[in-house]
Enzyme design. Structure first.
Site, PDB file in Angstrom:
ATOM      1  N   ARG A 123      -5.499  -2.162   8.939  1.00  0.00           N
ATOM      2  CA  ARG A 123      -5.510  -3.621   8.750  1.00  0.00           C
ATOM      3  C   ARG A 123      -5.844  -4.304  10.081  1.00  0.00           C
ATOM      4  O   ARG A 123      -6.916  -4.079  10.617  1.00  0.00           O
ATOM      5  CB  ARG A 123      -4.168  -4.108   8.201  1.00  0.00           C
ATOM      6  N   ASP A 137       5.064  -4.674   6.044  1.00  0.00           N
ATOM      7  CA  ASP A 137       5.306  -6.040   6.483  1.00  0.00           C
ATOM      8  C   ASP A 137       5.471  -7.050   5.336  1.00  0.00           C
ATOM      9  O   ASP A 137       6.440  -7.809   5.286  1.00  0.00           O
ATOM     10  CB  ASP A 137       4.085  -6.405   7.340  1.00  0.00           C
ATOM     11  N   ARG A 157       0.963  -5.269  -5.256  1.00  0.00           N
ATOM     12  CA  ARG A 157       1.162  -6.437  -4.396  1.00  0.00           C
ATOM     13  C   ARG A 157       1.303  -7.612  -5.357  1.00  0.00           C
ATOM     14  O   ARG A 157       0.335  -8.002  -5.999  1.00  0.00           O
ATOM     15  CB  ARG A 157      -0.012  -6.617  -3.441  1.00  0.00           C
ATOM     16  N   GLY A 165       0.837  -1.209   0.000  1.00  0.00           N
ATOM     17  CA  GLY A 165       0.000   0.000   0.000  1.00  0.00           C
ATOM     18  C   GLY A 165       0.864   1.248   0.000  1.00  0.00           C
ATOM     19  O   GLY A 165       1.838   1.328   0.745  1.00  0.00           O
ATOM     20  N   LYS A 195     -25.451  12.388  31.029  1.00  0.00           N
ATOM     21  CA  LYS A 195     -24.674  13.555  31.469  1.00  0.00           C
ATOM     22  C   LYS A 195     -24.792  14.714  30.473  1.00  0.00           C
ATOM     23  O   LYS A 195     -23.940  15.598  30.417  1.00  0.00           O
ATOM     24  CB  LYS A 195     -23.194  13.155  31.633  1.00  0.00           C
ATOM     25  N   THR A 250       4.361   2.710   5.403  1.00  0.00           N
ATOM     26  CA  THR A 250       2.965   2.269   5.520  1.00  0.00           C
ATOM     27  C   THR A 250       2.231   3.229   6.450  1.00  0.00           C
ATOM     28  O   THR A 250       2.817   3.703   7.424  1.00  0.00           O
ATOM     29  CB  THR A 250       2.836   0.824   6.078  1.00  0.00           C
ATOM     30  N   ASP A 294      -0.042   2.302   8.385  1.00  0.00           N
ATOM     31  CA  ASP A 294      -0.556   1.531   9.528  1.00  0.00           C
ATOM     32  C   ASP A 294       0.294   1.645  10.799  1.00  0.00           C
ATOM     33  O   ASP A 294      -0.182   1.353  11.892  1.00  0.00           O
ATOM     34  CB  ASP A 294      -0.674   0.044   9.159  1.00  0.00           C
ATOM     35  N   ASP A 309       2.455  -0.340  11.882  1.00  0.00           N
ATOM     36  CA  ASP A 309       2.431  -1.628  12.578  1.00  0.00           C
ATOM     37  C   ASP A 309       3.749  -2.397  12.466  1.00  0.00           C
ATOM     38  O   ASP A 309       3.782  -3.611  12.630  1.00  0.00           O
ATOM     39  CB  ASP A 309       1.275  -2.487  12.021  1.00  0.00           C
TER      40      ASP A 309
HETATM   41  O1  F6P Z   1      -1.521  -1.335   4.686  1.00  0.00           O
HETATM   42  C1  F6P Z   1      -2.117  -0.143   4.310  1.00  0.00           C
HETATM   43  C2  F6P Z   1      -3.592  -0.317   4.100  1.00  0.00           C
HETATM   44  O2  F6P Z   1      -4.151   0.925   3.735  1.00  0.00           O
HETATM   45  C3  F6P Z   1      -4.368  -0.920   5.273  1.00  0.00           C
HETATM   46  O3  F6P Z   1      -4.640   0.015   6.288  1.00  0.00           O
HETATM   47  C4  F6P Z   1      -5.595  -1.446   4.584  1.00  0.00           C
HETATM   48  O4  F6P Z   1      -6.176  -2.504   5.314  1.00  0.00           O
HETATM   49  C5  F6P Z   1      -5.050  -1.925   3.263  1.00  0.00           C
HETATM   50  O5  F6P Z   1      -3.833  -1.230   3.040  1.00  0.00           O
HETATM   51  C6  F6P Z   1      -5.966  -1.706   2.102  1.00  0.00           C
HETATM   52  O6  F6P Z   1      -5.363  -2.223   0.967  1.00  0.00           O
HETATM   53  P1  F6P Z   1      -5.920  -2.015  -0.519  1.00  0.00           P
HETATM   54  O7  F6P Z   1      -5.684  -0.598  -0.912  1.00  0.00           O
HETATM   55  O8  F6P Z   1      -5.141  -2.971  -1.347  1.00  0.00           O
HETATM   56  O9  F6P Z   1      -7.381  -2.304  -0.466  1.00  0.00           O
END
Ligand code: F6P
Length: 326
Positions: free
Chosen positions: A175, A106, A75, A14, A215, A129, A131, A133
């Site tokens: 993700r 990753d 990918r 991504g 509240k 990325t 994310d 992560d």
């Molecule tokens: O890893 C980056 C990310 O944007 C994630 O947050 C998300 O789950 C995924 O890629 C989406 O991937 P794609 O653009 O291939 O749908």
């Protein structure tokens, strides 16, 4: 390893804002060290399809401020196969490249590690990325920009949520990790943050929102990480209905808007710093590491480590969400 004369660089997985800034840093640092650079289009797919293009200082001009990646990304299924990786290796040799720099997440590093095992080819990685992560770096390139995009959107949604006295479930990317949800949730004063790292109890959420209503808090923002165990934002909204109440609930899925846009100053800064460090690492004979930044210092993390170890979400910060809503 002999002297490095030519390297290849690619972006994979991504895209994330700041990938271009990282590419610019890699190319210009390499050129300053008398190393030639080939850009590879479309990530690992481009290695297999022999999509190599010569890079110069000029080809990376005027890109530091641009989101996405000028090298494009993909990918690659083929790179998961032994034959695909063999073809990729042959193309690297055909183009006379002595080393490779990969910018991605990753999956990109998993591919790199297998490739090194099979072909003993030097690869250095840069964490790109949204994310955040990846183990071995405090921040990945793109995370900060994505956070800023999220809070800008949430601030806008809050205006209408307050006006109509509604509850909004806002789904963000990440993700299977909750870094985007948690960090942006704190930054926009969300009433609750739901992340995959912690089990979501809809009944508890329902009673929490009911107590807020009691509240006189008449609107709420709930940040939902896409990987949450209770499902996506739409599903959570439906589950909430089972517990009754008069909530007026809406859902917004922010989606790919989080991946685009001009990189923030912070992302440009770390991308530039780590891009230079990636070339330095190759010159220093590193062959299988990710360059990261911990406590503002550049670090080298073996691919094995960054792939196998899980980056922990600071769950204490979830308590802060609650405290700041009390
Ligand atoms: O890893 C980056 C990310 O944007 C994630 O947050 C998300 O789950 C995924 O890629 C989406 O991937 P794609 O653009 O291939 O749908």
């Amino acid at each position: 390893m002999g002297q490095i004369k030519k390297i290849a660089v690619l972006t994979s997985g991504g895209d994330s804002p700041g990938m271009n800034a990282a590419l610019r840093a890699v190319v210009r640092k390499a050129i300053s060290a008398d190393i030639k650079v080939m850009g590879v289009l479309r990530g690992y797919a481009g290695l297999i399809n022999n999509e190599f293009i010569p890079m110069s200082s000029k080809t990376v001009g005027n890109i530091i401020q641009r989101g996405g990646t000028i090298l494009k990304t993909a990918r690659s299924e083929q790179f998961r196969t032994v034959e695909g990786r063999k073809t990729a290796y042959e193309n690297l040799l055909k183009n006379k490249c002595d080393a490779l720099i990969v910018i991605g997440g990753d999956g990109t590093f998993k591919g790199a590690r297998i490739f090194i095992e099979e072909h003993n080819f030097p690869i250095v990685g840069l964490p790109g990325t949204i994310d955040n992560d990846l183990y071995g770096t405090d921040m990945t390139i793109g995370f900060d920009t994505a956070l800023n995009t999220v809070i800008e959107a949430v601030d806008k949604i809050r205006d209408t949520a307050a006006s109509h006295e509604r509850i909004f479930f806002i789904e963000v990317m990440g993700r299977d990790a909750g870094f985007i949800a948690l960090r942006s949730g704190i930054a926009c004063g969300a009433e609750a943050v739901l992340v995959p790292e912690v089990h979501t109890d809809i009944k508890e959420l329902h009673s929490r929102l009911t107590s807020y209503m009691a509240k006189k808090k008449t609107s709420s923002i709930i940040l939902v990480a896409e990987g949450d165990d209770a499902g996506g934002a739409f599903q959570i909204k439906e589950e909430m209905k089972k517990f009754g109440g008069e909530f007026d609930m809406k859902v917004t899925v922010l989606g790919h808007i989080q991946r685009g846009g001009r990189p923030s100053a912070y992302d440009r800064y770390i991308a530039s710093k780590m891009g230079v460090a990636a070339v330095d690492a190759l010159l220093d004979d590193q062959r299988s590491i990710m360059v990261g930044m911990i406590n503002r210092k550049v670090v080298h993390v073996p691919f094995n480590k960054t792939i196998k170890h899980h980056k922990e979400l600071d769950q204490q910060m979830l308590n802060i969400v609650d405290i700041l809503n009390s």
